[in-house]
Design a protein around this motif. Sequence first.
Motif, PDB file in Angstrom:
ATOM      1  N   ILE A  70       0.564  -1.038  -0.262  1.00 39.53           N
ATOM      2  CA  ILE A  70      -0.167  -0.227  -0.130  1.00 39.53           C
ATOM      3  C   ILE A  70       0.551   1.625  -0.433  1.00 39.53           C
ATOM      4  CG2 ILE A  70      -1.811   1.147   1.292  1.00 39.53           C
ATOM      5  CD1 ILE A  70      -3.386  -1.658  -0.539  1.00 39.53           C
ATOM      6  N   GLU A  71       1.948   1.322   0.443  1.00 39.41           N
ATOM      7  CA  GLU A  71       3.128   2.455   0.628  1.00 39.41           C
ATOM      8  C   GLU A  71       3.401   2.854  -0.728  1.00 39.41           C
ATOM      9  OE1 GLU A  71       6.088   1.268   3.407  1.00 39.41           O
ATOM     10  OE2 GLU A  71       4.852   2.823   4.789  1.00 39.41           O
ATOM     11  N   PHE A  72       4.002   1.278  -1.666  1.00 37.10           N
ATOM     12  CA  PHE A  72       3.566   0.984  -2.472  1.00 37.10           C
ATOM     13  C   PHE A  72       2.887   1.967  -3.863  1.00 37.10           C
ATOM     14  CE2 PHE A  72       4.098  -0.663  -6.818  1.00 37.10           C
ATOM     15  CZ  PHE A  72       5.348  -0.110  -8.178  1.00 37.10           C
ATOM     16  N   VAL A  73       1.772   1.638  -3.350  1.00 37.53           N
ATOM     17  CA  VAL A  73       0.348   2.445  -3.761  1.00 37.53           C
ATOM     18  C   VAL A  73       0.081   3.731  -4.184  1.00 37.53           C
ATOM     19  CG1 VAL A  73      -2.598   1.991  -4.455  1.00 37.53           C
ATOM     20  CG2 VAL A  73      -0.575   0.669  -4.860  1.00 37.53           C
ATOM     21  N   LEU A  74       0.682   4.202  -2.414  1.00 37.22           N
ATOM     22  CA  LEU A  74       0.416   5.464  -2.043  1.00 37.22           C
ATOM     23  C   LEU A  74       1.768   6.889  -3.202  1.00 37.22           C
ATOM     24  CD1 LEU A  74      -0.513   4.976   1.209  1.00 37.22           C
ATOM     25  CD2 LEU A  74      -2.085   5.888  -0.613  1.00 37.22           C
ATOM     26  N   SER A  75       2.551   5.355  -3.540  1.00 37.83           N
ATOM     27  CA  SER A  75       3.702   6.575  -3.821  1.00 37.83           C
ATOM     28  C   SER A  75       3.385   6.736  -5.308  1.00 37.83           C
ATOM     29  CB  SER A  75       5.024   5.801  -3.316  1.00 37.83           C
ATOM     30  OG  SER A  75       4.994   4.741  -4.596  1.00 37.83           O
ATOM     31  N   LYS A  76       2.532   6.080  -6.020  1.00 37.55           N
ATOM     32  CA  LYS A  76       2.309   6.386  -7.143  1.00 37.55           C
ATOM     33  C   LYS A  76       1.616   7.196  -7.241  1.00 37.55           C
ATOM     34  CE  LYS A  76       5.048   3.381  -9.264  1.00 37.55           C
ATOM     35  NZ  LYS A  76       6.061   4.037 -10.225  1.00 37.55           N
ATOM     36  N   TYR A  77       0.276   7.057  -6.291  1.00 35.08           N
ATOM     37  CA  TYR A  77      -0.846   8.022  -6.375  1.00 35.08           C
ATOM     38  C   TYR A  77      -0.283   9.545  -5.564  1.00 35.08           C
ATOM     39  CZ  TYR A  77      -3.863  10.850  -3.783  1.00 35.08           C
ATOM     40  OH  TYR A  77      -5.745  11.540  -3.593  1.00 35.08           O
ATOM     41  N   ILE A  78       0.644   9.703  -5.455  1.00 31.22           N
ATOM     42  CA  ILE A  78       1.612  10.996  -5.159  1.00 31.22           C
ATOM     43  C   ILE A  78       1.939  11.594  -6.514  1.00 31.22           C
ATOM     44  CG2 ILE A  78       3.426  11.612  -4.122  1.00 31.22           C
ATOM     45  CD1 ILE A  78       2.661  10.137  -1.448  1.00 31.22           C
ATOM     46  N   GLU A  79       3.250  10.492  -7.102  1.00 29.08           N
ATOM     47  CA  GLU A  79       3.354  11.352  -8.203  1.00 29.08           C
ATOM     48  C   GLU A  79       2.547  11.316  -9.528  1.00 29.08           C
ATOM     49  OE1 GLU A  79       6.969   8.498 -11.359  1.00 29.08           O
ATOM     50  OE2 GLU A  79       6.100   7.765  -9.222  1.00 29.08           O
ATOM     51  N   ILE A  80       1.369   9.613  -9.683  1.00 26.93           N
ATOM     52  CA  ILE A  80       0.393  10.211 -10.805  1.00 26.93           C
ATOM     53  C   ILE A  80      -0.476  10.678 -10.944  1.00 26.93           C
ATOM     54  CG2 ILE A  80       0.082   9.016 -12.957  1.00 26.93           C
ATOM     55  CD1 ILE A  80       2.158   6.779 -12.791  1.00 26.93           C
ATOM     56  N   GLY A  81      -1.714  10.149  -9.666  1.00 30.77           N
ATOM     57  CA  GLY A  81      -2.500  11.143  -9.355  1.00 30.77           C
ATOM     58  C   GLY A  81      -3.297   9.846  -9.606  1.00 30.77           C
ATOM     59  N   VAL A  82      -5.009  10.343  -9.171  1.00 33.62           N
ATOM     60  CA  VAL A  82      -6.056   9.555  -8.503  1.00 33.62           C
ATOM     61  C   VAL A  82      -5.839   8.100  -9.628  1.00 33.62           C
ATOM     62  CG1 VAL A  82      -7.425  10.688  -9.956  1.00 33.62           C
ATOM     63  CG2 VAL A  82      -8.364   9.604  -7.208  1.00 33.62           C
ATOM     64  N   GLY A  83      -5.621   8.281 -10.334  1.00 35.35           N
ATOM     65  CA  GLY A  83      -5.555   6.892 -11.537  1.00 35.35           C
ATOM     66  C   GLY A  83      -5.704   6.113 -11.010  1.00 35.35           C
ATOM     67  N   GLU A  84      -4.483   5.744 -10.750  1.00 37.77           N
ATOM     68  CA  GLU A  84      -3.408   5.046  -9.811  1.00 37.77           C
ATOM     69  C   GLU A  84      -4.460   4.042  -8.811  1.00 37.77           C
ATOM     70  OE1 GLU A  84      -0.318   3.999 -10.728  1.00 37.77           O
ATOM     71  OE2 GLU A  84      -1.397   4.810 -12.464  1.00 37.77           O
ATOM     72  N   LEU A  85      -5.667   4.423  -8.347  1.00 39.73           N
ATOM     73  CA  LEU A  85      -6.670   3.920  -7.340  1.00 39.73           C
ATOM     74  C   LEU A  85      -7.394   3.598  -8.250  1.00 39.73           C
ATOM     75  CD1 LEU A  85      -6.323   6.707  -4.823  1.00 39.73           C
ATOM     76  CD2 LEU A  85      -4.741   4.521  -5.095  1.00 39.73           C
ATOM     77  N   ASP A  86      -6.868   2.860  -9.293  1.00 38.00           N
ATOM     78  CA  ASP A  86      -8.548   2.557 -10.380  1.00 38.00           C
ATOM     79  C   ASP A  86      -8.257   1.353  -9.577  1.00 38.00           C
ATOM     80  OD1 ASP A  86      -9.739   1.634 -12.499  1.00 38.00           O
ATOM     81  OD2 ASP A  86     -10.258   3.101 -13.209  1.00 38.00           O
TER      82      ASP A  86
END
Length: 130
Positions: A70-86
């Motif tokens: 989840i830390e990895f997912v959150l780092s992608k969310y911070i870097e790229i945006g909300v689309g990474e949470l799809d």
Amino acid sequence: MLFKKLDTAGYGIEKLNALRKLVDAENSDLFDVLEYVFNSEIKPISRTERVAAAEGAIFTLMNHKQKEFIEFVLSKYIEIGVGELDQTKLPTLLSSMFQSQADGIEELGGDPLKIRNLFIEFQQYLYKTA
């Protein structure tokens, strides 16, 4: 769903991103930008701030491997945006962090349904208002 409706109404992602730049909120979710546009008393927060505010609640019931993912997912969310949470990004995220999607599933306990639920459920804490 909201973004599809906005796109149909002539407000595609390009126009929304331009709006994000206009209000100096390039590192914020579009939801925050739209909220600010409609209620100027609520300033948009950055994705980094959103994650920092929610981390305590997000990680409370996770084991070490789940927390790392989840830390990895959150780092992608911070870097790229909300689309990474799809949800459609989940296989790619697993493959990116682990050797493959199958390795990710094994590392996270072997149950794809539980991993999917983990991926979905932590997100509620990002958007909970204090």
